[in-house]
Design a protein around this motif. Structure first.
Motif, PDB file in Angstrom:
ATOM      1  N   LEU A  10       4.833   7.946   0.225  1.00  0.00           N
ATOM      2  CA  LEU A  10       4.971   8.666   2.036  1.00  0.00           C
ATOM      3  C   LEU A  10       5.256   6.967   3.205  1.00  0.00           C
ATOM      4  O   LEU A  10       5.850   7.299   3.965  1.00  0.00           O
ATOM      5  N   ALA A  11       4.283   6.626   2.889  1.00  0.00           N
ATOM      6  CA  ALA A  11       4.810   4.899   3.092  1.00  0.00           C
ATOM      7  C   ALA A  11       6.492   4.521   3.501  1.00  0.00           C
ATOM      8  O   ALA A  11       6.775   3.945   4.478  1.00  0.00           O
ATOM      9  N   ALA A  12       6.969   4.448   2.432  1.00  0.00           N
ATOM     10  CA  ALA A  12       8.237   4.236   2.541  1.00  0.00           C
ATOM     11  C   ALA A  12       8.713   5.318   2.741  1.00  0.00           C
ATOM     12  O   ALA A  12       9.743   4.744   3.905  1.00  0.00           O
ATOM     13  N   ALA A  13       8.335   5.998   2.806  1.00  0.00           N
ATOM     14  CA  ALA A  13       9.781   7.528   3.312  1.00  0.00           C
ATOM     15  C   ALA A  13       8.939   7.729   4.701  1.00  0.00           C
ATOM     16  O   ALA A  13      10.878   7.886   5.928  1.00  0.00           O
ATOM     17  N   PHE A  14       8.402   7.311   5.306  1.00  0.00           N
ATOM     18  CA  PHE A  14       8.449   6.785   7.376  1.00  0.00           C
ATOM     19  C   PHE A  14       9.111   5.749   7.285  1.00  0.00           C
ATOM     20  O   PHE A  14       8.447   5.116   8.389  1.00  0.00           O
TER      21      PHE A  14
ATOM     22  N   CYS B 242       7.456   2.589   6.707  1.00  0.00           N
ATOM     23  CA  CYS B 242       6.285   1.426   6.772  1.00  0.00           C
ATOM     24  C   CYS B 242       7.266   0.035   6.441  1.00  0.00           C
ATOM     25  O   CYS B 242       6.888  -0.063   5.047  1.00  0.00           O
ATOM     26  N   THR B 243       6.605  -1.025   7.206  1.00  0.00           N
ATOM     27  CA  THR B 243       7.035  -2.493   6.296  1.00  0.00           C
ATOM     28  C   THR B 243       6.089  -3.387   6.151  1.00  0.00           C
ATOM     29  O   THR B 243       6.286  -3.971   5.273  1.00  0.00           O
ATOM     30  N   LYS B 244       5.181  -2.588   5.883  1.00  0.00           N
ATOM     31  CA  LYS B 244       3.752  -3.405   5.309  1.00  0.00           C
ATOM     32  C   LYS B 244       2.544  -2.047   5.622  1.00  0.00           C
ATOM     33  O   LYS B 244       2.425  -0.921   5.852  1.00  0.00           O
ATOM     34  N   VAL B 245       1.982  -2.377   4.362  1.00  0.00           N
ATOM     35  CA  VAL B 245       0.928  -1.336   3.706  1.00  0.00           C
ATOM     36  C   VAL B 245      -0.121  -2.536   3.586  1.00  0.00           C
ATOM     37  O   VAL B 245      -0.091  -3.063   3.002  1.00  0.00           O
TER      38      VAL B 245
ATOM     39  N   LYS C 265      -5.631   7.036  -8.869  1.00  0.00           N
ATOM     40  CA  LYS C 265      -3.804   6.691  -8.697  1.00  0.00           C
ATOM     41  C   LYS C 265      -3.088   7.023  -8.639  1.00  0.00           C
ATOM     42  O   LYS C 265      -1.951   6.697  -7.245  1.00  0.00           O
ATOM     43  N   PRO C 266      -3.105   8.376  -8.696  1.00  0.00           N
ATOM     44  CA  PRO C 266      -2.094   9.194  -8.407  1.00  0.00           C
ATOM     45  C   PRO C 266      -2.346   9.621  -6.244  1.00  0.00           C
ATOM     46  O   PRO C 266      -1.099   9.651  -5.780  1.00  0.00           O
ATOM     47  N   ASN C 267      -2.739   9.535  -6.212  1.00  0.00           N
ATOM     48  CA  ASN C 267      -3.253   9.394  -4.611  1.00  0.00           C
ATOM     49  C   ASN C 267      -2.498   8.267  -3.770  1.00  0.00           C
ATOM     50  O   ASN C 267      -2.295   8.110  -2.467  1.00  0.00           O
ATOM     51  N   VAL C 268      -3.333   6.856  -4.296  1.00  0.00           N
ATOM     52  CA  VAL C 268      -2.457   5.929  -4.087  1.00  0.00           C
ATOM     53  C   VAL C 268      -0.825   4.957  -4.395  1.00  0.00           C
ATOM     54  O   VAL C 268      -0.049   5.237  -3.155  1.00  0.00           O
ATOM     55  N   ARG C 269      -0.739   6.200  -5.286  1.00  0.00           N
ATOM     56  CA  ARG C 269       0.594   6.403  -5.547  1.00  0.00           C
ATOM     57  C   ARG C 269       1.369   6.863  -4.406  1.00  0.00           C
ATOM     58  O   ARG C 269       2.788   7.277  -3.693  1.00  0.00           O
ATOM     59  N   SER C 270       0.864   8.163  -4.134  1.00  0.00           N
ATOM     60  CA  SER C 270       1.465   9.423  -3.132  1.00  0.00           C
ATOM     61  C   SER C 270       0.958   8.575  -2.003  1.00  0.00           C
ATOM     62  O   SER C 270       2.672   8.721  -0.989  1.00  0.00           O
ATOM     63  N   LEU C 271       0.464   8.383  -1.148  1.00  0.00           N
ATOM     64  CA  LEU C 271       0.681   6.967   0.523  1.00  0.00           C
ATOM     65  C   LEU C 271       1.974   6.488   0.565  1.00  0.00           C
ATOM     66  O   LEU C 271       1.876   6.084   0.938  1.00  0.00           O
TER      67      LEU C 271
ATOM     68  N   LEU D 105       2.837   0.833  -9.874  1.00  0.00           N
ATOM     69  CA  LEU D 105       3.399   1.230  -8.599  1.00  0.00           C
ATOM     70  C   LEU D 105       4.444   1.898  -8.827  1.00  0.00           C
ATOM     71  O   LEU D 105       5.594   1.913  -9.628  1.00  0.00           O
ATOM     72  N   PRO D 106       5.106   2.942  -8.360  1.00  0.00           N
ATOM     73  CA  PRO D 106       5.940   4.029  -9.129  1.00  0.00           C
ATOM     74  C   PRO D 106       7.727   3.159  -8.284  1.00  0.00           C
ATOM     75  O   PRO D 106       7.672   2.429  -8.177  1.00  0.00           O
ATOM     76  N   GLY D 107       7.985   3.936  -9.415  1.00  0.00           N
ATOM     77  CA  GLY D 107       9.821   2.756 -10.214  1.00  0.00           C
ATOM     78  C   GLY D 107      10.503   2.840  -8.348  1.00  0.00           C
ATOM     79  O   GLY D 107      10.893   2.192  -8.756  1.00  0.00           O
ATOM     80  N   GLN D 108       9.948   3.839  -7.812  1.00  0.00           N
ATOM     81  CA  GLN D 108      11.250   3.752  -6.522  1.00  0.00           C
ATOM     82  C   GLN D 108      10.841   2.829  -5.797  1.00  0.00           C
ATOM     83  O   GLN D 108      11.800   2.657  -4.791  1.00  0.00           O
ATOM     84  N   LEU D 109       9.786   2.542  -6.030  1.00  0.00           N
ATOM     85  CA  LEU D 109       9.317   1.786  -4.769  1.00  0.00           C
ATOM     86  C   LEU D 109       9.193  -0.077  -5.098  1.00  0.00           C
ATOM     87  O   LEU D 109       9.080  -1.088  -4.608  1.00  0.00           O
TER      88      LEU D 109
END
Length: 135
Positions: free
Chosen positions: A55-59, A61-64, A46-52, A81-85
């Motif tokens: 990163l998708a949001a930071a770059f 990405c419109t779709k994951v 889960k921590p790896n999925v959250r990090s990805l 799901l991270p609160g920021q997303l």
């Protein structure tokens, strides 16, 4: 000094049409943004999925696209799901599309007009992500 109609119209952004689509259809990428997708394939921690996802949001990405992940809760009201997303997912700025298998994910990506250079025949997750996200 007067400006010509051509020069004043070239400064204005073209109007964005409001689509009349049912809510269950996928949100279209804005025409002024480059398409940026991320494929998450068989990442189980889960921590790896959250990090990805962050990163998708930071770059921008419109779709994951997520293939093979069964334990992570991608619901914006869930706990994983991270609160920021959460706002990005609720508003449709980032769409998360889940698939059971990578082959289903690739077929979907091809169906939306994105070129897949390697049809998932590679053996590592990193290679699948690298080769299928080029457009």
């Amino acid at each position: 000094m007067s400006s010509s109609p051509a020069s004043s119209s070239s400064r204005e952004a073209p109007p964005t049409p409001v689509p009349s689509q049912p809510p269950q259809q996928q949100k279209q990428d804005p025409p002024h943004r480059a398409k940026c997708y991320l494929i998450i394939y068989n990442i189980s921690k889960k921590p790896n999925v959250r990090s990805l996802l962050l990163l998708a949001a930071a770059f921008g990405c419109t779709k994951v696209f997520v293939a093979g992940q069964k334990k992570f809760d991608f619901d914006p009201d869930g706990t994983d799901l991270p609160g920021q997303l959460r706002h990005h997912v609720r508003s449709g700025d980032m769409e998360i599309v889940k698939f059971d298998k990578l082959e289903e994910c690739i077929a979907h990506i091809k169906s939306i007009g994105t070129v897949v250079e390697n049809d998932g025949t590679c053996t590592t997750e990193a290679a699948a992500i690298q080769n299928t996200t080029r457009t």
